[in-house]
Design a protein around this motif. Structure first.
Motif, PDB file in Angstrom:
ATOM      1  N   ALA A   1       0.844  -1.197   0.000  1.00  0.00           N
ATOM      2  CA  ALA A   1       0.000   0.000   0.000  1.00  0.00           C
ATOM      3  C   ALA A   1       0.879   1.247   0.000  1.00  0.00           C
ATOM      4  O   ALA A   1       1.606   1.502   0.951  1.00  0.00           O
ATOM      5  CB  ALA A   1      -0.921   0.006   1.208  1.00  0.00           C
ATOM      6  N   ASP A   2       0.826   2.004  -1.097  1.00  0.00           N
ATOM      7  CA  ASP A   2       1.583   3.259  -1.151  1.00  0.00           C
ATOM      8  C   ASP A   2       0.658   4.400  -0.742  1.00  0.00           C
ATOM      9  O   ASP A   2      -0.461   4.499  -1.201  1.00  0.00           O
ATOM     10  CB  ASP A   2       2.180   3.503  -2.538  1.00  0.00           C
ATOM     11  N   SER A   3       1.160   5.233   0.142  1.00  0.00           N
ATOM     12  CA  SER A   3       0.340   6.304   0.710  1.00  0.00           C
ATOM     13  C   SER A   3       0.740   7.648   0.115  1.00  0.00           C
ATOM     14  O   SER A   3       1.907   8.038   0.174  1.00  0.00           O
ATOM     15  CB  SER A   3       0.521   6.317   2.228  1.00  0.00           C
ATOM     16  N   ARG A   4      -0.217   8.342  -0.458  1.00  0.00           N
ATOM     17  CA  ARG A   4       0.023   9.662  -1.032  1.00  0.00           C
ATOM     18  C   ARG A   4      -0.569  10.720  -0.100  1.00  0.00           C
ATOM     19  O   ARG A   4      -1.294  10.412   0.826  1.00  0.00           O
ATOM     20  CB  ARG A   4      -0.616   9.758  -2.407  1.00  0.00           C
TER      21      ARG A   4
ATOM     22  N   LEU B   1     -10.859   9.325   0.635  1.00  0.00           N
ATOM     23  CA  LEU B   1      -9.411   9.319   0.439  1.00  0.00           C
ATOM     24  C   LEU B   1      -8.704   8.603   1.586  1.00  0.00           C
ATOM     25  O   LEU B   1      -7.744   7.859   1.366  1.00  0.00           O
ATOM     26  CB  LEU B   1      -8.885  10.752   0.317  1.00  0.00           C
ATOM     27  N   LEU B   2      -9.162   8.815   2.824  1.00  0.00           N
ATOM     28  CA  LEU B   2      -8.551   8.166   3.988  1.00  0.00           C
ATOM     29  C   LEU B   2      -8.734   6.650   3.958  1.00  0.00           C
ATOM     30  O   LEU B   2      -7.855   5.899   4.372  1.00  0.00           O
ATOM     31  CB  LEU B   2      -9.137   8.728   5.286  1.00  0.00           C
ATOM     32  N   GLN B   3      -9.875   6.185   3.453  1.00  0.00           N
ATOM     33  CA  GLN B   3     -10.144   4.749   3.393  1.00  0.00           C
ATOM     34  C   GLN B   3      -9.476   4.085   2.195  1.00  0.00           C
ATOM     35  O   GLN B   3      -9.307   2.871   2.181  1.00  0.00           O
ATOM     36  CB  GLN B   3     -11.647   4.499   3.317  1.00  0.00           C
TER      37      GLN B   3
ATOM     38  N   THR C   1      -6.772  -0.660  -5.925  1.00  0.00           N
ATOM     39  CA  THR C   1      -6.259  -1.686  -5.016  1.00  0.00           C
ATOM     40  C   THR C   1      -6.964  -1.679  -3.670  1.00  0.00           C
ATOM     41  O   THR C   1      -6.451  -2.247  -2.705  1.00  0.00           O
ATOM     42  CB  THR C   1      -4.746  -1.468  -4.784  1.00  0.00           C
ATOM     43  N   TYR C   2      -8.132  -1.057  -3.572  1.00  0.00           N
ATOM     44  CA  TYR C   2      -8.873  -0.982  -2.307  1.00  0.00           C
ATOM     45  C   TYR C   2      -9.182  -2.379  -1.787  1.00  0.00           C
ATOM     46  O   TYR C   2      -9.690  -3.241  -2.503  1.00  0.00           O
ATOM     47  CB  TYR C   2     -10.177  -0.199  -2.492  1.00  0.00           C
ATOM     48  N   THR C   3      -8.843  -2.606  -0.533  1.00  0.00           N
ATOM     49  CA  THR C   3      -9.147  -3.856   0.154  1.00  0.00           C
ATOM     50  C   THR C   3      -9.782  -3.491   1.487  1.00  0.00           C
ATOM     51  O   THR C   3      -9.188  -2.734   2.255  1.00  0.00           O
ATOM     52  CB  THR C   3      -7.861  -4.676   0.393  1.00  0.00           C
ATOM     53  N   PRO C   4     -10.993  -3.978   1.782  1.00  0.00           N
ATOM     54  CA  PRO C   4     -11.706  -3.539   2.983  1.00  0.00           C
ATOM     55  C   PRO C   4     -10.988  -3.793   4.301  1.00  0.00           C
ATOM     56  O   PRO C   4     -11.133  -3.024   5.233  1.00  0.00           O
ATOM     57  CB  PRO C   4     -13.009  -4.326   2.933  1.00  0.00           C
ATOM     58  N   TYR C   5     -10.208  -4.857   4.391  1.00  0.00           N
ATOM     59  CA  TYR C   5      -9.594  -5.228   5.665  1.00  0.00           C
ATOM     60  C   TYR C   5      -8.136  -4.787   5.787  1.00  0.00           C
ATOM     61  O   TYR C   5      -7.455  -5.168   6.730  1.00  0.00           O
ATOM     62  CB  TYR C   5      -9.706  -6.736   5.894  1.00  0.00           C
ATOM     63  N   ILE C   6      -7.653  -3.961   4.831  1.00  0.00           N
ATOM     64  CA  ILE C   6      -6.291  -3.426   4.891  1.00  0.00           C
ATOM     65  C   ILE C   6      -6.362  -1.917   4.677  1.00  0.00           C
ATOM     66  O   ILE C   6      -7.087  -1.432   3.812  1.00  0.00           O
ATOM     67  CB  ILE C   6      -5.384  -4.077   3.828  1.00  0.00           C
ATOM     68  N   ASP C   7      -5.593  -1.186   5.470  1.00  0.00           N
ATOM     69  CA  ASP C   7      -5.579   0.274   5.371  1.00  0.00           C
ATOM     70  C   ASP C   7      -4.746   0.698   4.161  1.00  0.00           C
ATOM     71  O   ASP C   7      -3.522   0.782   4.236  1.00  0.00           O
ATOM     72  CB  ASP C   7      -5.012   0.879   6.654  1.00  0.00           C
TER      73      ASP C   7
ATOM     74  N   GLY D   1     -10.180   2.043  11.585  1.00  0.00           N
ATOM     75  CA  GLY D   1     -10.750   3.376  11.450  1.00  0.00           C
ATOM     76  C   GLY D   1      -9.971   4.394  12.259  1.00  0.00           C
ATOM     77  O   GLY D   1      -9.785   5.537  11.819  1.00  0.00           O
ATOM     78  N   ASP D   2      -9.487   4.002  13.428  1.00  0.00           N
ATOM     79  CA  ASP D   2      -8.641   4.889  14.240  1.00  0.00           C
ATOM     80  C   ASP D   2      -7.337   5.196  13.525  1.00  0.00           C
ATOM     81  O   ASP D   2      -6.846   6.322  13.561  1.00  0.00           O
ATOM     82  CB  ASP D   2      -8.350   4.259  15.598  1.00  0.00           C
ATOM     83  N   ALA D   3      -6.763   4.186  12.865  1.00  0.00           N
ATOM     84  CA  ALA D   3      -5.520   4.391  12.117  1.00  0.00           C
ATOM     85  C   ALA D   3      -5.748   5.322  10.931  1.00  0.00           C
ATOM     86  O   ALA D   3      -4.901   6.164  10.623  1.00  0.00           O
ATOM     87  CB  ALA D   3      -4.977   3.049  11.638  1.00  0.00           C
ATOM     88  N   MET D   4      -6.898   5.199  10.286  1.00  0.00           N
ATOM     89  CA  MET D   4      -7.234   6.089   9.167  1.00  0.00           C
ATOM     90  C   MET D   4      -7.395   7.518   9.659  1.00  0.00           C
ATOM     91  O   MET D   4      -6.938   8.466   9.017  1.00  0.00           O
ATOM     92  CB  MET D   4      -8.532   5.628   8.499  1.00  0.00           C
ATOM     93  N   TYR D   5      -8.045   7.677  10.808  1.00  0.00           N
ATOM     94  CA  TYR D   5      -8.291   9.010  11.363  1.00  0.00           C
ATOM     95  C   TYR D   5      -6.988   9.730  11.712  1.00  0.00           C
ATOM     96  O   TYR D   5      -6.893  10.955  11.609  1.00  0.00           O
ATOM     97  CB  TYR D   5      -9.190   8.891  12.592  1.00  0.00           C
ATOM     98  N   LYS D   6      -5.973   8.973  12.108  1.00  0.00           N
ATOM     99  CA  LYS D   6      -4.684   9.574  12.448  1.00  0.00           C
ATOM    100  C   LYS D   6      -3.989  10.182  11.227  1.00  0.00           C
ATOM    101  O   LYS D   6      -3.086  10.997  11.375  1.00  0.00           O
ATOM    102  CB  LYS D   6      -3.773   8.544  13.103  1.00  0.00           C
ATOM    103  N   LYS D   7      -4.417   9.782  10.036  1.00  0.00           N
ATOM    104  CA  LYS D   7      -3.818  10.322   8.811  1.00  0.00           C
ATOM    105  C   LYS D   7      -4.510  11.600   8.336  1.00  0.00           C
ATOM    106  O   LYS D   7      -4.187  12.126   7.287  1.00  0.00           O
ATOM    107  CB  LYS D   7      -3.849   9.269   7.700  1.00  0.00           C
TER     108      LYS D   7
END
Length: 143
Positions: free
Chosen positions: A11-14, A35-37, A43-49, A115-121
């Motif tokens: 997963a590459d994060s922009r 965008l956060l999800q 390459t969206y995968t529901p169980y991976i950030d 979801g907490d990990a996504m919110y931190k971004k």
């Protein structure tokens, strides 16, 4: 043909910047949550950030439609008996304007550890200045 499944390593994060100046709060929040999800990626995968980092600017000048400015209530509880605190959106905007955007986006993310990990971004700023220029964020326009 093999099915592609994203992993945490692949997963590459922009970085993205959203200017909320005069934009409707709900539209800004839904775009940021997508965008956060990582739902905008193939390459969206529901169980991976697989989501990206989002910077929201000018949170103090975000627009609320209708009579939400006077009627919308933000609640928080201290955990003690009788510890419920309520304040209207007008008071929240004066005291801490970034909370309007943060709570709107947080409510659209999953209520899990991921979801907490996504919110931190998510990074929200009241003005149009941000310290993330080194990440070369891409400007995103809200519809």
């Amino acid at each position: 043909m093999r099915t592609f499944v994203a992993s945490a390593k692949s997963a590459d994060s922009r970085w993205h910047v959203i200017d909320a100046n005069g934009k409707v709060l709900g539209r800004v929040a839904t775009l940021a949550a997508r965008l956060l999800q990582g739902k905008h990626k193939a390459t969206y995968t529901p169980y991976i950030d697989t989501g990206d980092h989002v910077v929201i600017l000018n949170a103090e000048s975000v627009k609320l439609t209708g009579r939400k400015e006077d009627q919308k209530i933000y609640r928080r509880h201290s955990g003690f008996e009788g510890g419920l605190r309520e304040e209207r959106a007008v008071e929240v905007r004066k005291r801490r304007p970034i909370r309007l955007v943060e709570e709107a986006v947080r409510g659209m993310l999953p209520k899990t550890k991921m979801g907490d990990a996504m919110y931190k971004k998510l990074k929200v700023y009241a003005k149009d200045q941000h310290p993330h220029a080194a990440q070369q964020p891409k400007q995103i326009e809200v519809a």
